[in-house]
Motif scaffolding. Structure first.
Motif, PDB file in Angstrom:
ATOM      1  N   HIS A   1       0.835  -1.209   0.000  1.00 49.95           N
ATOM      2  CA  HIS A   1       0.000   0.000   0.000  1.00 49.95           C
ATOM      3  C   HIS A   1       0.866   1.254   0.000  1.00 49.95           C
ATOM      4  O   HIS A   1       0.537   2.261  -0.640  1.00 49.95           O
ATOM      5  CB  HIS A   1      -0.908   0.009   1.229  1.00 49.95           C
ATOM      6  N   ALA A   2       1.979   1.197   0.730  1.00 49.74           N
ATOM      7  CA  ALA A   2       2.863   2.356   0.805  1.00 49.74           C
ATOM      8  C   ALA A   2       3.498   2.669  -0.542  1.00 49.74           C
ATOM      9  O   ALA A   2       3.989   3.789  -0.755  1.00 49.74           O
ATOM     10  CB  ALA A   2       3.949   2.100   1.853  1.00 49.74           C
ATOM     11  N   ALA A   3       3.496   1.699  -1.447  1.00 48.52           N
ATOM     12  CA  ALA A   3       4.119   1.909  -2.747  1.00 48.52           C
ATOM     13  C   ALA A   3       3.464   3.043  -3.525  1.00 48.52           C
ATOM     14  O   ALA A   3       4.131   3.715  -4.321  1.00 48.52           O
ATOM     15  CB  ALA A   3       4.065   0.618  -3.554  1.00 48.52           C
ATOM     16  N   ILE A   4       2.176   3.270  -3.313  1.00 52.58           N
ATOM     17  CA  ILE A   4       1.497   4.357  -4.031  1.00 52.58           C
ATOM     18  C   ILE A   4       2.082   5.706  -3.641  1.00 52.58           C
ATOM     19  O   ILE A   4       2.232   6.608  -4.474  1.00 52.58           O
ATOM     20  CB  ILE A   4      -0.017   4.320  -3.753  1.00 52.58           C
ATOM     21  N   LEU A   5       2.426   5.875  -2.365  1.00 49.64           N
ATOM     22  CA  LEU A   5       3.095   7.106  -1.948  1.00 49.64           C
ATOM     23  C   LEU A   5       4.433   7.237  -2.670  1.00 49.64           C
ATOM     24  O   LEU A   5       4.818   8.335  -3.092  1.00 49.64           O
ATOM     25  CB  LEU A   5       3.307   7.096  -0.433  1.00 49.64           C
TER      26      LEU A   5
ATOM     27  N   ILE B   1       5.157  -3.538  -8.797  1.00 48.67           N
ATOM     28  CA  ILE B   1       4.033  -2.610  -8.773  1.00 48.67           C
ATOM     29  C   ILE B   1       3.457  -2.350 -10.164  1.00 48.67           C
ATOM     30  O   ILE B   1       2.259  -2.175 -10.328  1.00 48.67           O
ATOM     31  CB  ILE B   1       4.439  -1.289  -8.087  1.00 48.67           C
ATOM     32  N   LYS B   2       4.303  -2.349 -11.189  1.00 50.33           N
ATOM     33  CA  LYS B   2       3.786  -2.085 -12.531  1.00 50.33           C
ATOM     34  C   LYS B   2       3.098  -3.309 -13.127  1.00 50.33           C
ATOM     35  O   LYS B   2       2.300  -3.199 -14.045  1.00 50.33           O
ATOM     36  CB  LYS B   2       4.929  -1.636 -13.453  1.00 50.33           C
ATOM     37  N   ILE B   3       3.400  -4.487 -12.583  1.00 47.19           N
ATOM     38  CA  ILE B   3       2.861  -5.721 -13.147  1.00 47.19           C
ATOM     39  C   ILE B   3       1.490  -6.043 -12.568  1.00 47.19           C
ATOM     40  O   ILE B   3       0.505  -6.202 -13.298  1.00 47.19           O
ATOM     41  CB  ILE B   3       3.831  -6.888 -12.910  1.00 47.19           C
TER      42      ILE B   3
ATOM     43  N   ALA C   1      -0.219  -2.147  -6.703  1.00 43.57           N
ATOM     44  CA  ALA C   1       0.004  -2.097  -5.253  1.00 43.57           C
ATOM     45  C   ALA C   1      -1.007  -2.930  -4.482  1.00 43.57           C
ATOM     46  O   ALA C   1      -0.681  -3.531  -3.459  1.00 43.57           O
ATOM     47  CB  ALA C   1      -0.043  -0.642  -4.783  1.00 43.57           C
ATOM     48  N   LEU C   2      -2.253  -2.965  -4.953  1.00 41.44           N
ATOM     49  CA  LEU C   2      -3.296  -3.664  -4.205  1.00 41.44           C
ATOM     50  C   LEU C   2      -3.250  -5.181  -4.385  1.00 41.44           C
ATOM     51  O   LEU C   2      -3.892  -5.915  -3.639  1.00 41.44           O
ATOM     52  CB  LEU C   2      -4.675  -3.143  -4.620  1.00 41.44           C
ATOM     53  N   LEU C   3      -2.505  -5.671  -5.377  1.00 44.89           N
ATOM     54  CA  LEU C   3      -2.494  -7.097  -5.670  1.00 44.89           C
ATOM     55  C   LEU C   3      -1.149  -7.763  -5.410  1.00 44.89           C
ATOM     56  O   LEU C   3      -1.027  -8.982  -5.546  1.00 44.89           O
ATOM     57  CB  LEU C   3      -2.912  -7.333  -7.129  1.00 44.89           C
TER      58      LEU C   3
END
Length: 261
Positions: free
Chosen positions: A41-45, A184-186, A189-191
């Motif tokens: 989830h933190a990856a979106i930040l 994250i690109k594949i 973030a949520l999956l």
């Protein structure tokens, strides 16, 4: 052109499973599912900050994911409940990431692609980055495999053997942050957490040792990638969620076998 982008997508997804198989096994053994979810989830930040400062998304995501993991490790040692810390940090980081993105003028990126992934849009450079990052994670886990396994089974035994449980936890933290950055690109973030949890959970029914579980988990992950891409093309469904859906079907199929064993 169809074969070209499908080949890139398949190679990127299979490369990712090289890391998520063994790493996800440790996530399952150590009951770190929520920890992985919070880090992803933190990856979106990290994505929002990367666009704001004009740096590579991979570097920004890895920095924020690593910072999140280290923050959780620090706070958990001060008497705070782990599930509360993870809940607060996970949703806060996601919210701050979306808010930060709204302040970046001229941002023309659809953040939903980073939330749910866009494996069909990966470039050749992305494939190289995924394989490079997954290779680093795999090499790190192989190097520390026995120490990680010992501390997972029994921390007191590990300390008596001269191992540091805190150091091995840091190794997993770094590996998790690197995996989140390249994934994250594949799958988005949520999956990401789903790819770390579901294939290893399905592999339990077929494994007789920790090493077998890590290998079978990577195999199930690769099968999920290929099956998800096929479903996405045939039924015109989102590729990332389709991959996770296939891995869930494989997990359900493994349940009767696990009971029989």
């Amino acid at each position: 052109m169809l074969d070209d982008f499908l080949t890139r997508a398949g190679l990127a997804g299979i490369g990712l499973t090289l890391a998520t198989g063994p790493l996800g096994s440790f996530v399952n053994w150590r009951r770190m599912a929520y920890f992985g979810d919070a880090t992803s989830h933190a990856a979106i930040l990290g994505v929002a900050l990367s666009f704001g400062f004009g740096i590579s998304v991979y570097w920004g995501t890895m920095a924020v994911a690593l910072g999140m993991a280290l923050t959780v490790a620090r706070l958990s040692g001060r008497g705070h409940a782990m599930d509360t810390i993870l809940g607060v940090l996970a949703h806060s980081a996601l919210a701050f990431g979306l808010v930060a993105a709204s302040f970046i003028s001229g941002l023309r990126v659809d953040l939903s692609a980073w939330l749910f992934g866009d494996i069909l849009a990966v470039s050749r450079m992305d494939v190289g980055i995924v394989w490079g990052g997954a290779g680093l994670v795999l090499a790190l886990l192989v190097w520390r495999w026995q120490a990680l396994l010992t501390t997972t089974i029994n921390e007191e035994l590990a300390q008596a053997s001269g191992l540091s449980p805190r150091r091995e936890a840091l190794v997993l933290t770094v590996a998790l942050a690197l995996t989140v950055a390249v994934a994250i690109k594949i799958v988005g973030a949520l999956l990401i957490a789903a790819m770390l949890i579901i294939p290893p959970a399905a592999a339990r029914a077929w494994a007789r040792s920790p090493e077998q579980m890590a290998i079978v988990s990577s195999g199930i992950g690769a099968l999920s990638v290929l099956g998800g891409l096929w479903a996405s093309i045939v039924w015109d469904t989102p590729a990332g969620p389709s991959i996770v859906a296939v891995s869930t079907v494989l997990f359900v199929v493994s349940l009767p076998m696990r009971r029989r064993i």
